[in-house]
Design an enzyme around this catalytic site. Sequence first.
Site, PDB file in Angstrom:
ATOM      1  N   LEU A   1       0.792  -1.271  -0.175  1.00 38.11           N
ATOM      2  CA  LEU A   1       0.044   0.001   0.125  1.00 38.11           C
ATOM      3  C   LEU A   1       0.733   1.294   0.005  1.00 38.11           C
ATOM      4  O   LEU A   1       1.674   1.572   0.843  1.00 38.11           O
ATOM      5  CB  LEU A   1      -0.980  -0.045   1.105  1.00 38.11           C
ATOM      6  CG  LEU A   1      -1.826   1.004   1.363  1.00 38.11           C
ATOM      7  CD1 LEU A   1      -2.824   0.890   0.142  1.00 38.11           C
ATOM      8  CD2 LEU A   1      -2.689   1.176   2.654  1.00 38.11           C
ATOM      9  N   ASP A   2       0.658   2.131  -0.804  1.00 45.24           N
ATOM     10  CA  ASP A   2       1.244   3.264  -1.132  1.00 45.24           C
ATOM     11  C   ASP A   2       2.792   3.289  -1.178  1.00 45.24           C
ATOM     12  O   ASP A   2       3.496   4.436  -0.959  1.00 45.24           O
ATOM     13  CB  ASP A   2       0.843   4.356   0.059  1.00 45.24           C
ATOM     14  CG  ASP A   2      -0.684   4.847  -0.143  1.00 45.24           C
ATOM     15  OD1 ASP A   2      -0.975   4.636  -1.230  1.00 45.24           O
ATOM     16  OD2 ASP A   2      -1.337   4.935   0.946  1.00 45.24           O
ATOM     17  N   GLU A   3       3.449   2.151  -1.755  1.00 46.11           N
ATOM     18  CA  GLU A   3       4.682   2.153  -1.811  1.00 46.11           C
ATOM     19  C   GLU A   3       5.116   1.805  -3.188  1.00 46.11           C
ATOM     20  O   GLU A   3       6.103   1.159  -3.417  1.00 46.11           O
ATOM     21  CB  GLU A   3       5.229   0.895  -0.800  1.00 46.11           C
ATOM     22  CG  GLU A   3       5.140   1.371   0.641  1.00 46.11           C
ATOM     23  CD  GLU A   3       5.755   0.518   1.488  1.00 46.11           C
ATOM     24  OE1 GLU A   3       6.492  -0.735   1.106  1.00 46.11           O
ATOM     25  OE2 GLU A   3       5.536   0.507   2.787  1.00 46.11           O
TER      26      GLU A   3
END
Length: 284
Positions: free
Chosen positions: A227-229
């Site tokens: 997530l969000d990486e």
Amino acid sequence: MQRITILIHCEDQKSIIATVTNYIASIDGNITYLDQHVDADENVFFMRLECEFNAKDWDLTSIKSHFETHLANPFNMNWEIYSQDQKPCMALFISKYDHCLYDILGRYSAGELNLEIPLIISNHEDLRSVAERFEIPFEYVPFTKEIKAQGEQQQLDLLAKYDIDFVVLARYMQIITPRIIAAYKNKIINIHHSFLPAFPGAKPYHSAFKRGVKIIGATSHYVTEELDEGPIIEQDITRVSHSHSIEDFIMKGRDLERMVLARAIKLHAERKTIVYNNKTVVFA
């Protein structure tokens, strides 16, 4: 003329640029743009070219076949070739926030984005009227834990039906499933504030305000299962001070989200990004 864009990455080797440019010239092509980069740590070569060919002699299928045989295979290249005349089809995933949606549709209507938007998908009905105003098909797909599998399949079916090339999460407030991520690897673009991981949660601007931050930022990246990486495409910041209110923080943050997401969409649509090892090479 047949105008194409070529993206290449492979192990760095001698004479790649010379071989590629000489090859294009040998088949009566004209290079109108060329940029390249070498990642010295990884020993990887990256290149982006824009070329023109006589449409009577070449079509996209023959160019791809010829390129693979005479260049890609000998250099063991990872490569993609796109026609500049064919606009990519982008789907928008939205929820209730409308600032990014209005900005994208405004730019699209003004002809600033070289793409087509044949589909908007939302897990709420709130913004249907916006899609109707811009005459773009709107599909309501409920997405909760209880019906996640059903929602996922409906999303995939719609993306296939409208022949979607890439997806933009314009403040879509649901986690994209691994199956959809796998089907559109490095083709799903997200936008969020740059406070993560320091200020997670539903009210990051409030937390940042209390902490007295001096910089607000936004980040657009490709979506991965982490997530969000995912690989970062575009970022920007603006400064804030003690004189700004929480409302100022939110307004500045939304302005950044609009601008950064629009830049990321434009870069992707114009085939100016190459993803490698969870990073992006972004060409000017």
